[in-house]
Design a protein around this motif. Structure first.
Motif, PDB file in Angstrom:
ATOM      1  N   GLY A  99       0.774  -1.231   0.000  1.00  0.00           N
ATOM      2  CA  GLY A  99       0.000   0.000   0.000  1.00  0.00           C
ATOM      3  C   GLY A  99       0.804   1.280   0.000  1.00  0.00           C
ATOM      4  N   GLY A 100       2.106   1.202  -0.273  1.00  0.00           N
ATOM      5  CA  GLY A 100       2.933   2.412  -0.267  1.00  0.00           C
ATOM      6  C   GLY A 100       3.941   2.408  -1.392  1.00  0.00           C
ATOM      7  N   GLU A 101       4.757   3.451  -1.456  1.00  0.00           N
ATOM      8  CA  GLU A 101       5.792   3.527  -2.473  1.00  0.00           C
ATOM      9  C   GLU A 101       7.126   3.082  -1.891  1.00  0.00           C
ATOM     10  OE1 GLU A 101       6.709   7.405  -3.917  1.00  0.00           O
ATOM     11  OE2 GLU A 101       6.866   8.308  -1.934  1.00  0.00           O
ATOM     12  N   ALA A 102       8.008   2.630  -2.743  1.00  0.00           N
ATOM     13  CA  ALA A 102       9.325   2.192  -2.303  1.00  0.00           C
ATOM     14  C   ALA A 102      10.103   3.386  -1.753  1.00  0.00           C
ATOM     15  CB  ALA A 102      10.079   1.549  -3.453  1.00  0.00           C
ATOM     16  N   PRO A 103      10.828   3.202  -0.652  1.00  0.00           N
ATOM     17  CA  PRO A 103      11.620   4.306  -0.108  1.00  0.00           C
ATOM     18  C   PRO A 103      12.572   4.907  -1.142  1.00  0.00           C
ATOM     19  CG  PRO A 103      11.546   2.494   1.457  1.00  0.00           C
ATOM     20  CD  PRO A 103      10.910   2.004   0.193  1.00  0.00           C
ATOM     21  N   ALA A 104      13.053   4.084  -2.078  1.00  0.00           N
ATOM     22  CA  ALA A 104      13.987   4.573  -3.092  1.00  0.00           C
ATOM     23  C   ALA A 104      13.364   5.684  -3.927  1.00  0.00           C
ATOM     24  CB  ALA A 104      14.428   3.418  -3.994  1.00  0.00           C
ATOM     25  N   GLN A 105      12.106   5.529  -4.309  1.00  0.00           N
ATOM     26  CA  GLN A 105      11.443   6.542  -5.123  1.00  0.00           C
ATOM     27  C   GLN A 105      11.224   7.834  -4.343  1.00  0.00           C
ATOM     28  OE1 GLN A 105      11.141   6.042  -8.345  1.00  0.00           O
ATOM     29  NE2 GLN A 105      12.058   4.032  -7.964  1.00  0.00           N
ATOM     30  N   TRP A 106      10.869   7.691  -3.080  1.00  0.00           N
ATOM     31  CA  TRP A 106      10.681   8.875  -2.234  1.00  0.00           C
ATOM     32  C   TRP A 106      12.000   9.625  -2.070  1.00  0.00           C
ATOM     33  CZ3 TRP A 106      12.862  10.194   2.502  1.00  0.00           C
ATOM     34  CH2 TRP A 106      12.308  11.310   3.136  1.00  0.00           C
ATOM     35  N   LEU A 107      13.074   8.880  -1.830  1.00  0.00           N
ATOM     36  CA  LEU A 107      14.388   9.482  -1.676  1.00  0.00           C
ATOM     37  C   LEU A 107      14.814  10.231  -2.937  1.00  0.00           C
ATOM     38  CD1 LEU A 107      16.653   6.930   0.256  1.00  0.00           C
ATOM     39  CD2 LEU A 107      16.520   9.397   0.666  1.00  0.00           C
ATOM     40  N   ALA A 108      14.607   9.605  -4.086  1.00  0.00           N
ATOM     41  CA  ALA A 108      14.986  10.224  -5.349  1.00  0.00           C
ATOM     42  C   ALA A 108      14.235  11.536  -5.557  1.00  0.00           C
ATOM     43  CB  ALA A 108      14.709   9.268  -6.508  1.00  0.00           C
ATOM     44  N   ALA A 109      12.946  11.551  -5.242  1.00  0.00           N
ATOM     45  CA  ALA A 109      12.147  12.770  -5.399  1.00  0.00           C
ATOM     46  C   ALA A 109      12.624  13.875  -4.465  1.00  0.00           C
ATOM     47  CB  ALA A 109      10.674  12.457  -5.144  1.00  0.00           C
ATOM     48  N   GLU A 110      12.957  13.503  -3.221  1.00  0.00           N
ATOM     49  CA  GLU A 110      13.440  14.489  -2.257  1.00  0.00           C
ATOM     50  C   GLU A 110      14.740  15.136  -2.730  1.00  0.00           C
ATOM     51  OE1 GLU A 110      12.571  15.511   1.205  1.00  0.00           O
ATOM     52  OE2 GLU A 110      10.651  15.043   0.252  1.00  0.00           O
ATOM     53  N   LEU A 111      15.681  14.315  -3.191  1.00  0.00           N
ATOM     54  CA  LEU A 111      16.974  14.832  -3.614  1.00  0.00           C
ATOM     55  C   LEU A 111      16.874  15.602  -4.927  1.00  0.00           C
ATOM     56  CD1 LEU A 111      19.342  11.891  -2.662  1.00  0.00           C
ATOM     57  CD2 LEU A 111      18.946  14.020  -1.439  1.00  0.00           C
ATOM     58  N   ALA A 112      15.992  15.156  -5.813  1.00  0.00           N
ATOM     59  CA  ALA A 112      15.809  15.869  -7.076  1.00  0.00           C
ATOM     60  C   ALA A 112      15.335  17.295  -6.816  1.00  0.00           C
ATOM     61  CB  ALA A 112      14.816  15.126  -7.956  1.00  0.00           C
TER      62      ALA A 112
END
Length: 345
Positions: A99-112
């Motif tokens: 029910g959630g997104e992978a931490p990797a995708q969240w991290l990438a969005a934050e750093l971008a």
């Protein structure tokens, strides 16, 4: 390489981390996390970060510091560059929770979002192949630079074991270092980024070359932390080293400085011993082998970017033991990578 940024348990910037590494600084301390028996874990972590922040949010804080330093060193030139950022992460961060997104995708969005404030024309990619990830993504980055598709490449990695779920997983696998379990790793955390450019672009941007990547290769090993395959076969690491070092051999050069991601897990040491014997003709004195993870904790996916940061500072500041350096890293899934860097001109 024209710029580097790093944050480790022994330094908040690239130069601090590199000089502390040179001085053999150690960062082991009791962490506010416990193992399955309720005992505090010995770990290398940044005491300057909020002790209540764990997992992916903590990784984001680490990566933001290292990324900010690397972009800051580019100065105003960053805004006019077409850049691609490739972020190397640990394997478990690529797993999507129910029910959630992978931490990797969240991290990438934050750093971008952070990076685009410095470089508006920025594309972001993520690799969750662990410590060896940088070796697998570098050929694509170098090809894009060579074709002129991008002006600069940001290669980075971030890792943190400062997370109750991560500690529980390592403990269940018997991989946490303690007096009665020496064949293990010391949990750690760090982040590093390096900026890569073609020499002509670097000159136009008035940036000083800090090292040149001349070879990179990847392979796979059968020996992993979760099986009993013989590490002495070392076929994958041997092949990666031979391939990565081939450009040096063609120039009549040999390497004398190696940086590894080795912890205290003995199977990786056996593997490196076997591969080193088979590739001995590609090395020369002083044959200095350094394993930062044994003093500043497990490096995870930040291993190779951190090696590049240390190498760039060593070449620039004059404390590199040899002008030809090799970075070696291996992921839990059996991936192995080797890359070779030489000092400027």
């Amino acid at each position: 390489m024209v710029a580097a940024g790093a944050v480790t348990p022994v330094g908040l910037r690239s130069i601090d981390s590199a000089f502390s590494h040179r001085a053999a600084a150690a960062a082991m301390r009791e962490a506010p996390l416990v193992d399955g028996a309720g005992e505090p874990v010995t770990m290398c972590f940044l005491p300057t970060l909020d002790p209540l922040v764990t997992g992916a949010p903590r990784a984001a804080l680490l990566a933001a510091r290292a990324l900010g330093e690397a972009l800051e060193k580019l100065g105003p030139a960053a805004r006019g560059l077409r850049m691609q950022m490739t972020l190397c992460l640990d394997e478990h961060l690529g797993q999507r929770p129910p029910g959630g997104e992978a931490p990797a995708q969240w991290l990438a969005a934050e750093l971008a979002a952070r990076a685009q404030a410095h470089a508006p024309e920025l594309a972001v990619k993520v690799s969750t192949r662990g410590p060896a990830a940088a070796g697998f993504v570098l050929p694509e980055l170098c090809d894009a630079l060579g074709r002129g598709a991008i002006d600069a490449a940001l290669l980075g990695g971030v890792h943190t074991d400062y997370d109750p779920a991560r500690i529980a997983a390592l403990d269940a696998a018997g991989r946490i270092f303690r007096p009665d379990n020496l064949d293990a790793l010391i949990p750690g955390e760090c982040a590093a980024f390096v900026v890569l450019m073609r020499p002509d672009v670097a000159r136009r941007a008035l940036l000083r070359e800090q090292g040149q990547i001349v070879g990179v290769a990847t392979a796979h090993e059968r020996a992993r932390p979760d099986n009993d395959e013989s590490a002495f076969q070392a076929a994958g690491l041997t092949a990666a080293l031979r391939s990565a070092l081939a450009p040096l051999s063609e120039r009549g050069l040999r390497a004398g400085w190696m940086l590894t991601d080795l912890t205290f897990e003995t199977f990786r040491h056996f593997e490196l011993q076997a591969a080193s014997v088979r590739t001995q003709h590609l090395f020369c004195d002083p044959q200095q082998v350094e394993s930062p993870a044994q003093r500043i904790g497990h490096l995870g996916a930040a291993a190779m970017p951190l090696h590049l940061s240390i190498v760039s500072e060593g070449f620039t500041r004059g404390f590199a033991p040899h002008p030809c350096a090799v970075s070696v890293a291996g992921s839990d899934g059996g991936e192995r990578a080797a890359l070779v860097v030489v000092a400027p001109g």
